[in-house]
Enzyme design. Structure first.
Site: not given
Length: 741
Positions: A5, A354-355, A47, A50
């Protein structure tokens, strides 16, 4: 995965303001925060760690320190790019992908995107020129919102962050309500908040001296290779997808995967042997519960599987919290199921694959068969006669063949606005307290159809869904629900290398009479059992239609439909008629009802200042004890009444109206009523035509001419038209309120 932001301009207590804007999106990044401020701009960051857990904090700068970056997303080819940039003389101080982004901008500027592979939304501030550069990824996986407050820029990953700016005036956008009632979401760049916009997918934006300039850098264009064989297509899909999944696994934390009974997530999960998968379902039979399918597949592919059964009480109690996290109302009930599966996954991992995107890229929705199925009917039966037949059919009960003849009336551009179609213009005029805001929803699609005018109808539908439905519904809920649970969700189908292959497939290798996602299913079949690879499209089924026939939830919704908020916007008598007709099983109005209910819940949170936890429906009263127990406990309270009671370059300063070129709004004559297609459900009139071919594995002949199609084998045309004739006699003397003849 993170939250960003910021705002320009000098304000008193700027530090407190940017901290509040950042704090409200803590769920997007609970691990740490970061800030940058000078006399011109304030930038905030949350944050979720990852990659490069130790030194990857933001904001981050280039080696000279004149470019400042806050960034949300992942760049999957960052290691290769880092080597390339180091060869060009750039100096790095971390091993993070975010530092690669700022150096890529320093080296290539606006051309940086041809080098990036990933999902992202970021802001870069140039201290020397005081210019701010914002960008969003190719398909819109990551969100980015912005507004002008006076001449100053304010931006954020989520709208709730912008609302924390003290000078922003929150105002309801009734144009968004009009669009929402038709689409079940708000087509971007419009939002429910006046003067707040979404940066569109594949676009970047410059802010300089109080002026915003946006430009498209990527467009999902289909370029079919008509010489491609089925075997070539399957080989290319398999190679590109395997490469994408491996790239999307890059992380310094554990990565898991969602798993349903469908081919998309199952194909992803087939590359996760030895790792964790997650599934949720409802206790309403196999139609609403894919847990057994997923569990069986998990044993075959060798993954550690986790599952959760969502109770009715849990689902309804979560509705207010989900709508808070969505920022804007979304009438897709699967977003609540997605909330629970992301919550489950977040207990074990920080990242899931995910798909999402497979249906849009490879032609997976059953409605993509409509052009082929409607072709001969529309060719043989003149338009005026189709309209007459359609008018008669609307008077009929819900018999087989009725919806087919209604949906086949209009050409594609007039009847298809996307995978969901709730209320048409006439219905909105009847429903809204202010009918002046009701408009033809197809006007918002004209720009898309114009850009896709050279393609066949199936491809036009895919292009429309990629740019509208996928962005406004599928990816929006994926981002918001995963981030609500501090979980990073990655979508390997929405990779630009995978799209290159999908875009090259001839239409019959995407959609044909044997199945949807035809070639992709063949690629998946090399890794999955046939019954999974060829399983018909199901979607993420949620039993809303069942709940709305339950007396408890009927009263939950009825109370909301009788609220002052409902009175403010809607003809509540009509709302109650929809609800009663559904409860009494006269008509399936579940999707219409849910669309209104969700909006009312959302409005009370964002404009009624009601906390989400205060909007939870009352719990279902406990079941009465057996008669003998009641007899023995006369002092126990039992309330029977309670038991019966949820492209191109533009320069503009968006002050009041949403940019016309982006929303596709333009003056035109109103068009005829458009029938409401079903969402992602099997259409029984022609399902046998394009259902799975089982183990035959037949090859599609691209040159083969399709045989005329009107009815499936289980519909006797003589019986249908005899029924039609009988109903016509009964309805012949009825007046037509719509004015159609």
């Amino acid at each position: 995965m993170c939250g960003i932001c910021g705002f320009t301009g000098e304000l008193e207590q700027r530090e407190d303001i940017i901290r509040k804007m950042t704090e409200v999106i803590t769920h997007r990044g609970p691990d740490s925060d970061g800030f940058f401020m000078d006399n011109y701009i304030s930038m905030g960051f949350r944050r979720l760690s990852i990659i490069d857990l130790e030194t990857g904090d933001q904001p981050i700068t280039n080696e000279e320190g004149n470019l400042v970056l806050t960034y949300n997303g992942e760049i999957y080819n960052y290691k290769d790019l880092k080597k390339e940039l180091e060869g060009l003389g750039h100096k790095f101080s971390t091993t993070s992908d975010s530092e690669v982004v700022v150096h890529a901008f320093e080296e290539w500027g606006e051309d940086m995107f041809e080098h990036l592979r990933g999902m992202f939304a970021f802001a870069i501030y140039n201290k020397d020129t005081r210019a701010v550069f914002l960008a969003r990824d190719f398909f819109g996986i990551k969100p980015l919102h912005y507004t002008l407050i006076g001449d100053e820029l304010c931006y954020a990953s989520e709208i709730k962050s912008i609302l924390e700016h003290p000078d922003f005036m929150k105002r309801f956008n009734d144009k968004a309500l009009d669009a929402y009632l038709s689409f079940q979401y708000v087509p971007q760049p419009m939002t429910f908040f006046k003067d707040v916009y979404c940066l569109l997918p594949g676009h970047f934006m410059w802010y300089r001296d109080g002026v915003i300039e946006t430009q498209r850098y990527f467009e999902a264009k289909f370029k079919p290779d008509l010489e491609m064989t089925e075997e070539e297509a399957v080989n290319k899909i398999e190679k590109a997808f395997e490469d994408s999944v491996e790239a999307h696994k890059i992380a310094d934390v554990e990565v898991g995967c969602f798993l349903s009974s469908g081919v998309d997530s199952s194909y992803v999960a087939s590359y996760f042997s030895g790792q964790k998968t997650f599934t949720v379902g409802f206790d309403f039979g196999e139609k609403y519960n894919e847990i057994d399918w997923a569990k069986s597949l998990s044993e075959k592919i060798g993954v550690e599987h986790h599952e959760k059964l969502i109770s009715s009480e849990e689902f309804w109690a979560a509705v207010p919290k989900v709508q808070y996290h969505m920022d804007q109302p979304l009438a897709d009930p699967s977003c609540i199921a997605l909330y629970f599966v992301t919550k489950l996954a977040s207990e074990y991992v920080k990242v899931v694959l995910s798909g999402e995107g497979a249906d849009e890229l490879f032609g997976g929705y059953t409605c993509y068969n409509d052009p082929r199925v409607f072709k001969w009917y529309q060719k043989i039966v003149p338009y005026f006669l189709r309209r007459g037949i359609g008018w008669i059919c609307r008077k009929l009960p819900d018999i087989k063949g009725r919806d087919y003849l209604i949906r086949a009336i209009h050409p594609l551009e007039k009847r298809y606005i996307g995978n969901a179609y709730m209320y048409d213009e006439k219905q909105k005029k009847e429903l809204l307290k202010n009918p002046e805001i009701a408009s033809d929803p197809s006007r918002l699609c004209r720009r898309m159809y114009t850009r896709a005018r050279r393609w066949d109808d199936e491809t036009k539908m895919q292009y429309l869904d990629i740019n509208m439905w996928m962005v406004g519904d599928i990816l929006l809920k994926a981002d918001r629900m995963s981030m609500a649970n501090s979980l990073e969700l990655r979508v390997p189908f929405l990779d630009k290398e995978v799209f290159k292959v999908a875009a090259s497939l001839p239409t019959p290798l995407r959609v044909n009479k044997y199945n949807t996602k035809y070639a992709m299913r063949k690629a998946a079949a090399r890794h999955l059992p046939d019954e999974v690879a060829e399983k018909p499209k199901l979607g993420f089924p949620v039993p809303t239609r069942v709940w709305l026939k339950d007396e408890h939830y009927y009263h939950v919704v009825k109370d909301m439909f009788q609220s002052t908020t409902a009175e403010k916007f809607f003809n509540t008598e009509l709302l109650l008629n929809y609800l009663d007709d559904h409860f009494e099983e006269k008509e399936d109005n579940s999707r219409k009802i849910w669309t209104i209910y969700v909006f009312l819940v959302w409005y009370q949170i964002y404009f009624g200042a009601v906390a989400p936890e205060d909007l939870k429906p009352a719990e279902r009263p406990a079941a009465p004890a057996p008669a003998e127990t009641i007899d023995e406990a006369q002092d126990e309270e039992f309330d029977e009444e309670e038991e019966e009671a949820s492209g191109g370059t533009k320069v503009f300063k968006p002050v009041k109206e949403s940019p016309a070129e982006e929303t596709g709004e333009e003056e035109s004559a109103q068009e005829e009523e458009i029938a409401e297609p079903e969402q992602e459900e099997e259409q029984p009139v022609y399902e046998d035509i394009y259902s799975s071919s089982g183990k035959k594995a037949r090859r599609v002949n691209i040159e083969e001419e399709e045989a005329p199609i009107s009815f499936t084998d289980d519909i006797d045309p003589d019986d249908f038209f005899a029924n039609l004739k009988s109903q016509l006699r009964e309805n012949f003397d009825e007046s037509d309120e719509s004015g159609e003849e």
